[in-house]
Design a protein around this motif. Structure first.
Motif, mmCIF file in Angstrom:
data_model
loop_
_atom_site.group_PDB
_atom_site.id
_atom_site.type_symbol
_atom_site.label_atom_id
_atom_site.label_comp_id
_atom_site.label_asym_id
_atom_site.label_seq_id
_atom_site.Cartn_x
_atom_site.Cartn_y
_atom_site.Cartn_z
ATOM 1 N N ALA A 1 0.831 -1.205 0.000
ATOM 2 C CA ALA A 1 0.000 0.000 0.000
ATOM 3 C C ALA A 1 0.866 1.255 0.000
ATOM 4 C CB ALA A 1 -0.927 -0.008 1.215
ATOM 5 N N ASP A 2 1.958 1.224 0.764
ATOM 6 C CA ASP A 2 2.870 2.371 0.791
ATOM 7 C C ASP A 2 3.510 2.591 -0.575
ATOM 8 O OD1 ASP A 2 2.323 2.785 3.461
ATOM 9 O OD2 ASP A 2 4.131 1.777 4.185
ATOM 10 N N ALA A 3 3.890 1.505 -1.245
ATOM 11 C CA ALA A 3 4.487 1.617 -2.577
ATOM 12 C C ALA A 3 3.476 2.198 -3.568
ATOM 13 C CB ALA A 3 4.976 0.250 -3.051
ATOM 14 N N ARG B 1 6.802 12.193 10.334
ATOM 15 C CA ARG B 1 5.742 12.636 9.422
ATOM 16 C C ARG B 1 5.104 11.444 8.701
ATOM 17 N NH1 ARG B 1 5.425 18.031 7.372
ATOM 18 N NH2 ARG B 1 4.957 17.150 5.326
ATOM 19 N N LEU B 2 5.909 10.485 8.265
ATOM 20 C CA LEU B 2 5.356 9.328 7.570
ATOM 21 C C LEU B 2 4.422 8.537 8.475
ATOM 22 C CD1 LEU B 2 8.478 8.055 5.584
ATOM 23 C CD2 LEU B 2 6.435 9.131 4.624
ATOM 24 N N GLU B 3 4.814 8.368 9.747
ATOM 25 C CA GLU B 3 3.978 7.633 10.682
ATOM 26 C C GLU B 3 2.671 8.374 10.963
ATOM 27 O OE1 GLU B 3 2.745 4.635 13.273
ATOM 28 O OE2 GLU B 3 4.329 4.673 11.762
ATOM 29 N N LEU B 4 2.785 9.680 11.189
ATOM 30 C CA LEU B 4 1.583 10.474 11.435
ATOM 31 C C LEU B 4 0.694 10.531 10.195
ATOM 32 C CD1 LEU B 4 3.208 13.413 13.424
ATOM 33 C CD2 LEU B 4 1.605 11.718 14.326
ATOM 34 N N GLN B 5 1.305 10.602 9.027
ATOM 35 C CA GLN B 5 0.540 10.608 7.769
ATOM 36 C C GLN B 5 -0.327 9.362 7.682
ATOM 37 O OE1 GLN B 5 1.086 13.015 5.006
ATOM 38 N NE2 GLN B 5 -0.662 12.086 3.993
ATOM 39 N N ARG B 6 0.279 8.220 7.949
ATOM 40 C CA ARG B 6 -0.450 6.951 7.833
ATOM 41 C C ARG B 6 -1.601 6.898 8.840
ATOM 42 N NH1 ARG B 6 3.537 3.793 8.838
ATOM 43 N NH2 ARG B 6 4.180 3.494 6.675
ATOM 44 N N GLN C 1 -5.850 6.967 8.212
ATOM 45 C CA GLN C 1 -6.686 5.846 8.622
ATOM 46 C C GLN C 1 -7.763 6.281 9.608
ATOM 47 O OE1 GLN C 1 -3.752 3.159 10.172
ATOM 48 N NE2 GLN C 1 -3.066 2.489 8.138
ATOM 49 N N GLY C 2 -7.538 7.396 10.324
ATOM 50 C CA GLY C 2 -8.496 7.850 11.329
ATOM 51 C C GLY C 2 -8.190 7.239 12.682
ATOM 52 N N LEU C 3 -8.250 8.059 13.730
ATOM 53 C CA LEU C 3 -7.958 7.597 15.078
ATOM 54 C C LEU C 3 -9.042 8.073 16.027
ATOM 55 C CD1 LEU C 3 -4.152 8.429 15.329
ATOM 56 C CD2 LEU C 3 -5.149 6.177 15.065
ATOM 57 N N TYR C 4 -9.277 7.285 17.085
ATOM 58 C CA TYR C 4 -10.216 7.657 18.142
ATOM 59 C C TYR C 4 -11.598 8.009 17.586
ATOM 60 C CZ TYR C 4 -7.496 7.632 22.431
ATOM 61 O OH TYR C 4 -6.806 7.248 23.542
ATOM 62 N N GLY C 5 -12.009 7.332 16.525
ATOM 63 C CA GLY C 5 -13.332 7.583 15.981
ATOM 64 C C GLY C 5 -13.446 8.815 15.123
ATOM 65 N N PRO D 1 -11.362 9.729 8.865
ATOM 66 C CA PRO D 1 -10.055 9.761 8.199
ATOM 67 C C PRO D 1 -9.894 11.028 7.372
ATOM 68 C CG PRO D 1 -11.120 7.634 7.887
ATOM 69 C CD PRO D 1 -12.161 8.545 8.464
ATOM 70 N N MET D 2 -8.660 11.507 7.286
ATOM 71 C CA MET D 2 -8.346 12.653 6.445
ATOM 72 C C MET D 2 -7.907 12.164 5.075
ATOM 73 S SD MET D 2 -6.170 15.239 8.866
ATOM 74 C CE MET D 2 -6.855 15.952 10.365
ATOM 75 N N THR D 3 -8.083 13.003 4.071
ATOM 76 C CA THR D 3 -7.523 12.691 2.767
ATOM 77 C C THR D 3 -6.010 12.833 2.833
ATOM 78 O OG1 THR D 3 -7.553 14.950 1.910
ATOM 79 C CG2 THR D 3 -9.580 13.658 1.677
ATOM 80 N N VAL D 4 -5.335 12.299 1.846
ATOM 81 C CA VAL D 4 -3.878 12.323 1.864
ATOM 82 C C VAL D 4 -3.354 13.760 1.856
ATOM 83 C CG1 VAL D 4 -3.765 12.066 -0.663
ATOM 84 C CG2 VAL D 4 -1.794 11.438 0.740
#
Length: 505
Positions: free
Chosen positions: A240-242, A298-303, A307-311, A314-317
């Motif tokens: 998915a990252d690729a 940044r890459l970790e936070l981006q992912r 995906q969306g957290l705590y309900g 999700p944000m767009t890329v």
């Protein structure tokens, strides 16, 4: 672009080696900046708010200096002025009454850059003329079988002299730029990221890094990602990252794509490339860490945000990448403001505090500011001058606006700062010394009260330690205060408390 002179008998490479440096490249660094684009952005900020008489006078003076030095009809790198002003007031929480002062500050940067470019050109053009003349004399001497060593020494001498002149202009402009950035961050809460690509400081801005990273990805990673995505089998995280990188490459190289989309795609490819960079990197003088730890965080936070957290939805890329950018800008402003405010609370003058923090933000470690304690104790005049003159690389580490009382405060806090190397180090140490409060709570509260920041998704991210390095943890805290907007100062302190836990406070 600054061009080398075309000479027959004088080798440019050998000349640069003998002169001790390359004055043409130093000049090119400054000439690559675009004062026109910065001035246009400053005018947009100024026009967006109601100014006072003092701000109007400051703005007009900067504009007059700019017009006197700038000789191009139009800027070559237009900035989306209206979008940036709107973003500053909505996402970065800049108050409207600050907009004219921000405009005046940006106009001052434009004027300083235009003047530096003009004066540098006034050095380079005569140098080229002089070298052409010396080259012609060498040609004549060789035709008459005469010795040319004196002429060659003369070419080296004039090149070396001009090198020192343009380096001085570059360093002077760099100091003025950093002082202006400190003022914009500390006094007005605005970090002018859009000018990074056009400020002529010799450092690549985000768009420039994105273009280079796109080319690097094409040459070194693209074929591997295509093979992985086309290999069949289940959709793993690696695959998915690729696929995401291939999508970003397609966007970044599509001239028909939206300019903002291309910029953000280039930033993500830059994060990927820098996260895998091998070798030493300089420390970020404001937030600590380096470009590699920043990119990994940044890459970790981006992912996670995608995906969306705590309900949360999700944000767009692109929304996620812009959120990261906004948070970093806000974090720089908060950190610089807090450092200046705390130095003032310790007894330093506002001017001295701003200049001291400006030096650190420009890359001078706190340990170097403290290098000669006895010189500081000698008083503002001879003591500070002696410290500056004895610095190994000739820079005036102690700002020349420090009073004797400022110098004493700097010496006092320096004993508590120890070997701290960044502005955020100073915030932490000075906060502990001043109030006994945990620094993350204080900074988090400041971020929260300024931006109605939210605890939200960031609690899991920070607590899990998934952000690389404490500087990434801090940025995560202030990103929450910028974008999620629910909970105010309480939430900011909660996120800041997690920041404290990351440091073990």
């Amino acid at each position: 672009m600054t061009e080398y002179p075309s000479l027959t008998h004088i080798g440019i490479g050998a000349l640069i080696g003998e002169a001790g440096g390359d004055p043409w490249r130093v000049d090119e660094t400054m000439q690559s900046g675009d004062p026109g684009a910065i001035a246009d952005l400053g005018r947009a900020f100024f026009n967006a708010g109601a100014c006072t008489a003092a701000t109007y006078a400051e703005f007009e003076q900067a504009q007059a200096r700019f017009r006197a030095a700038w000789n191009r009809e139009n800027g070559e790198h237009p900035i989306n002025d209206s979008t940036e002003v709107q973003r500053a007031t909505t996402r970065l929480m800049v108050q409207r009454d600050q907009l004219p002062a921000i405009g005046a500050g940006l106009s001052d940067i434009a004027a300083n850059l235009a003047e530096a470019q003009r004066f540098s050109s006034m050095q380079i053009e005569p140098l080229n003329t002089e070298l052409h003349y010396i080259d012609a004399l060498i040609d004549h001497a060789l035709a008459n079988e005469q010795d040319t060593s004196a002429l060659e020494d003369n070419a080296i001498s004039v090149t070396s002299a001009v090198l020192h002149q343009v380096e001085g202009l570059r360093d002077d402009y760099g100091a003025k730029l950093e002082a202006s950035l400190t003022d914009l961050r500390a006094e007005h809460g605005y970090d002018p990221a859009p000018i990074e690509d056009v400020d002529g400081d010799g450092e690549l801005g985000p768009e420039q890094r994105g273009r280079e990273s796109t080319d690097h990805y094409d040459a070194n990673q693209r074929s591997r990602d295509e093979a992985l995505v086309n290999s069949g089998g289940p959709m793993t995280q690696e695959k998915a990252d690729a696929a995401a990188r291939l999508r970003d490459f397609a966007t970044a190289t599509n001239p028909a794509a939206d300019a903002e989309a291309r910029r953000l795609a280039g930033e993500r490819l830059d994060d990927f490339g820098m996260a895998h960079f091998v070798g030493p990197l300089p420390t970020d003088p404001i937030l600590g860490g380096d470009a590699r730890t920043r990119a990994r965080g940044r890459l970790e936070l981006q992912r996670q945000l995608e995906q969306g957290l705590y309900g949360l939805p999700p944000m767009t890329v692109d929304q996620t990448t812009q959120q990261l950018d906004d948070g970093e800008q806000f974090g720089r402003s908060i950190t610089v403001k807090r450092a200046v405010d705390t130095l003032v609370a310790q007894g330093m003058s506002p001017q001295g505090a701003a200049r001291t923090v400006s030096e650190v933000a420009g890359g001078v470690p706190w340990s170097d500011l403290m290098r000669h304690d006895s010189g500081l104790l000698a008083g503002a005049g001879a003591g500070i001058k002696g410290m500056a003159d004895s610095a190994s690389n000739g820079r005036h580490y102690v700002p020349d606006v420090l009073t004797a009382d400022d110098a004493k405060v700097l010496l006092k806090v320096g004993k508590h700062l120890g070997t701290a190397g960044t502005v955020i180090d100073s915030v932490l140490a000075l906060n502990d010394m001043s109030h006994g409060a945990k620094p993350g709570e204080t900074i988090g509260g400041l971020a929260g009260s300024a931006g109605a920041g939210a605890f939200g998704a960031w609690a899991a991210t920070v607590a899990a330690g998934s952000v690389v390095g404490p500087e990434g943890t801090f940025v995560a805290a202030v990103i929450a205060s910028v974008g999620l907007a629910a909970g105010g100062e309480w939430a900011g302190k909660r996120v800041g408390g997690l920041f404290d836990n990351a440091f073990g406070n």
